[in-house]
Design a protein around this motif. Structure first.
Motif, PDB file in Angstrom:
ATOM      1  N   TRP A  33      -6.669 -12.439   0.942  1.00  0.00           N
ATOM      2  CA  TRP A  33      -7.172 -12.459  -0.437  1.00  0.00           C
ATOM      3  C   TRP A  33      -6.045 -12.817  -1.407  1.00  0.00           C
ATOM      4  O   TRP A  33      -6.239 -13.624  -2.324  1.00  0.00           O
ATOM      5  CB  TRP A  33      -7.775 -11.104  -0.798  1.00  0.00           C
ATOM      6  CG  TRP A  33      -8.565 -11.133  -2.077  1.00  0.00           C
ATOM      7  CD1 TRP A  33      -9.895 -11.343  -2.221  1.00  0.00           C
ATOM      8  CD2 TRP A  33      -8.045 -10.949  -3.417  1.00  0.00           C
ATOM      9  NE1 TRP A  33     -10.249 -11.304  -3.546  1.00  0.00           N
ATOM     10  CE2 TRP A  33      -9.139 -11.067  -4.303  1.00  0.00           C
ATOM     11  CE3 TRP A  33      -6.776 -10.706  -3.924  1.00  0.00           C
ATOM     12  CZ2 TRP A  33      -8.999 -10.954  -5.682  1.00  0.00           C
ATOM     13  CZ3 TRP A  33      -6.627 -10.593  -5.306  1.00  0.00           C
ATOM     14  CH2 TRP A  33      -7.715 -10.707  -6.165  1.00  0.00           C
ATOM     15  N   LEU A  34      -4.860 -12.223  -1.215  1.00  0.00           N
ATOM     16  CA  LEU A  34      -3.736 -12.495  -2.107  1.00  0.00           C
ATOM     17  C   LEU A  34      -3.290 -13.954  -2.009  1.00  0.00           C
ATOM     18  O   LEU A  34      -2.957 -14.585  -3.020  1.00  0.00           O
ATOM     19  CB  LEU A  34      -2.570 -11.569  -1.769  1.00  0.00           C
ATOM     20  CG  LEU A  34      -2.798 -10.074  -2.058  1.00  0.00           C
ATOM     21  CD1 LEU A  34      -1.646  -9.252  -1.493  1.00  0.00           C
ATOM     22  CD2 LEU A  34      -2.961  -9.821  -3.550  1.00  0.00           C
ATOM     23  N   GLN A  35      -3.307 -14.497  -0.805  1.00  0.00           N
ATOM     24  CA  GLN A  35      -2.942 -15.901  -0.633  1.00  0.00           C
ATOM     25  C   GLN A  35      -3.920 -16.810  -1.364  1.00  0.00           C
ATOM     26  O   GLN A  35      -3.531 -17.819  -1.960  1.00  0.00           O
ATOM     27  CB  GLN A  35      -2.894 -16.252   0.852  1.00  0.00           C
ATOM     28  CG  GLN A  35      -1.720 -15.622   1.591  1.00  0.00           C
ATOM     29  CD  GLN A  35      -1.777 -15.860   3.096  1.00  0.00           C
ATOM     30  OE1 GLN A  35      -2.837 -16.204   3.648  1.00  0.00           O
ATOM     31  NE2 GLN A  35      -0.656 -15.681   3.772  1.00  0.00           N
ATOM     32  N   GLN A  36      -5.193 -16.421  -1.352  1.00  0.00           N
ATOM     33  CA  GLN A  36      -6.202 -17.204  -2.064  1.00  0.00           C
ATOM     34  C   GLN A  36      -5.997 -17.161  -3.569  1.00  0.00           C
ATOM     35  O   GLN A  36      -6.465 -18.051  -4.293  1.00  0.00           O
ATOM     36  CB  GLN A  36      -7.604 -16.693  -1.708  1.00  0.00           C
ATOM     37  CG  GLN A  36      -8.014 -16.995  -0.280  1.00  0.00           C
ATOM     38  CD  GLN A  36      -9.298 -16.300   0.129  1.00  0.00           C
ATOM     39  OE1 GLN A  36      -9.822 -15.439  -0.585  1.00  0.00           O
ATOM     40  NE2 GLN A  36      -9.824 -16.664   1.291  1.00  0.00           N
ATOM     41  N   GLN A  37      -5.314 -16.118  -4.041  1.00  0.00           N
ATOM     42  CA  GLN A  37      -5.003 -16.015  -5.477  1.00  0.00           C
ATOM     43  C   GLN A  37      -3.698 -16.721  -5.835  1.00  0.00           C
ATOM     44  O   GLN A  37      -3.239 -16.657  -6.979  1.00  0.00           O
ATOM     45  CB  GLN A  37      -4.923 -14.548  -5.906  1.00  0.00           C
ATOM     46  CG  GLN A  37      -6.072 -13.678  -5.462  1.00  0.00           C
ATOM     47  CD  GLN A  37      -7.433 -14.310  -5.718  1.00  0.00           C
ATOM     48  OE1 GLN A  37      -7.748 -14.683  -6.847  1.00  0.00           O
ATOM     49  NE2 GLN A  37      -8.247 -14.423  -4.676  1.00  0.00           N
ATOM     50  N   GLY A  38      -3.082 -17.375  -4.863  1.00  0.00           N
ATOM     51  CA  GLY A  38      -1.882 -18.138  -5.127  1.00  0.00           C
ATOM     52  C   GLY A  38      -0.583 -17.378  -4.948  1.00  0.00           C
ATOM     53  O   GLY A  38       0.491 -17.896  -5.273  1.00  0.00           O
TER      54      GLY A  38
END
Length: 351
Positions: free
Chosen positions: A309-314
Motif C-alpha cells: 500500500w505504501l509503495q502505491q502511495q509513492g
C-alpha cells in the motif's frame, strides 16, 4: 549517509554508527528498549536505556538490571548519534527511538497507538527521513471504535451480570491492557478484583502517578460480594483452578483480534470487546504520514500488505524480518494456539 543507519542482525535491530541495539532479542552490550512487553524487553543485556516512565516497569519484569532512564525529548550523544525517546502511546513508558546522524534522522517506533488513553503519555509524531513502523493490525479491516464506547459496553456487561449476581471475568494481558481497562471501569457497580499478575503492575502504574480505581485480591473480598464483582485476569487464567473459584461467571476477552469473525468462538468466551493497544489501519497510515518520512520500513504484523500500500502511495517501503511477536504470549502461552487459528491468515499478532 551511504549505508542504512539501522539494519537487522542476528541479535536484533542494530544502529550501525551508534553501536547499539533497539529491542534486541539476544543478549547485547547496549540495548535501547521501547517498552516493557516481553517480546521487546528481554533479559541478559549489559546496559539498558529506556524512557524514564518505563524504568520501574522494566525492573518489575527483569529485576535489578543496569537501566538508565531518559526523559521524553531529552537528547544524548552516543558515538556521534543523537538519541532521544518520544512517546509511543502504547503502554506506560513506551517510546519511539529517534536517531540523528550526519543530518539524517531515523525513528524506530516500537509498538504504538494513536488514540490517547489515561494510562500513558499520548503518541507524538516525530519528523524523520526513515520511519520503522509496526503493522500488527496492518489490514483495512481493523478500524477501532472510540475507547469510550468500548468502556461503556464493558460497564454495561458488568452491570447486567451484577444484577444477576454473576461474577464478570474480563481477560486481557496483565501489562498495559489490564490497566487501560481498569481506568475506565465504573467502580460503583461492584468490587474490582485483580489477579496477582495484574495487581503487581497496578502498583507500578500507581507509583508513576497513574490514577486507577481501588482494586482487591480475591482473598480480600467476601464470597457474598463476588456476584457483583468484576475480575481482571490475564488470558492464562482462563480455565485455571484460580478462576474456577468464582463459580457461575460470565467471561469476556479484550483484544483487537475480537474484530475477526469467529475469534470469540475460538477463545470460548461469552463476550469479545475490540480493544487494542496497537494502532488500527487508519492509525498506522496517519502516524506514517505525520512523520513526513519518504522511506518506511515495516516490522511485525501484516508486512506485505502495508508495504504494498505504501509503495502505491509513492513511498520507498520495505520490511524487516524480526522476532517481535505477541503481546499476550507472556501471559497466554497455553492459549496462543487457539488464537493463532484466527490470526495466522492475517499474518499478525495479538494485542
Amino acid at each position: 549517509m551511504s549505508a542504512d543507519m539501522v539494519i537487522v542482525r542476528r541479535e536484533g535491530l542494530y544502529c550501525v554508527p551508534g553501536d547499539f541495539y533497539i529491542d534486541p532479542w539476544r543478549p547485547v552490550e547496549r540495548a535501547v528498549i521501547t517498552h516493557g512487553h516481553g517480546d521487546h524487553a528481554r533479559g541478559g543485556h549489559q546496559h539498558y536505556l529506556t524512557a524514564a516512565e518505563g524504568v520501574n516497569v522494566l525492573r518489575s519484569r527483569l529485576g535489578q538490571v543496569d537501566i538508565t532512564g531518559l526523559a521524553y525529548g531529552e537528547r544524548v550523544l552516543h558515538n556521534g548519534v543523537t538519541v532521544s525517546l518520544h512517546p509511543a502511546g502504547h503502554v506506560l513508558g513506551s517510546a519511539q527511538v529517534r536517531m540523528e546522524y550526519r543530518g539524517e534522522v531515523w525513528v524506530a517506533s516500537g509498538d504504538y497507538k494513536v488514540e490517547p488513553d489515561r494510562t500513558c503519555t499520548p503518541f507524538e509524531p516525530v519528523r524523520c527521513d526513515t520511519f520503522i513502523t509496526e503493522s500488527t493490525f496492518g489490514l483495512p479491516i481493523y478500524q477501532w471504535r472510540p475507547q469510550q464506547e468500548i468502556e461503556d459496553d464493558i460497564n454495561a456487561w458488568w452491570a447486567a451480570n451484577a444484577a444477576q449476581q454473576r461474577t464478570s471475568v474480563l481477560l486481557g494481558y496483565s501489562f498495559g491492557k489490564a490497566q487501560r481497562m481498569l481506568s475506565g471501569l465504573d467502580s460503583g457497580i461492584g468490587p474490582i478484583v485483580c489477579h496477582g499478575a495484574v495487581q503487581n503492575l497496578n502498583q507500578v502504574y500507581r507509583e508513576e502517578g497513574v490514577w486507577l480505581p481501588p482494586t482487591l485480591m480475591v482473598d480480600q473480598v467476601a464470597k457474598s460480594e463476588l456476584g457483583s464483582a468484576l475480575v481482571l485476569a490475564p488470558p492464562s487464567a482462563a480455565g485455571s483452578p484460580w478462576i474456577k473459584r468464582f463459580g457461575d461467571y460470565s467471561d469476556a476477552f479484550a483484544s483487537g483480534w475480537m474484530q475477526l469473525r469467529g475469534a470469540r468462538r475460538r477463545r470460548g468466551v461469552d463476550r469479545g470487546f475490540v480493544l487494542s493497544d496497537h494502532a488500527d489501519w487508519p492509525g498506522l497510515l496517519s502516524a506514517i504520514t505525520a512523520t513526513g518520512a519518504a522511506r518506511v520500513i515495516v516490522t511485525h504484523g501484516s508486512i506485505a500488505v502495508l508495504v504494498r500500500w505504501l509503495q502505491q502511495q509513492g513511498l520507498q517501503a520495505s520490511g524487516f524480518d524480526t522476532e517481535y511477536g505477541d503481546d499476550e504470549a507472556e501471559d497466554a502461552a497455553p492459549a496462543a494456539a487457539s488464537l493463532s487459528l484466527a490470526t495466522s491468515a492475517e499474518g499478525g499478532r495479538d494485542a
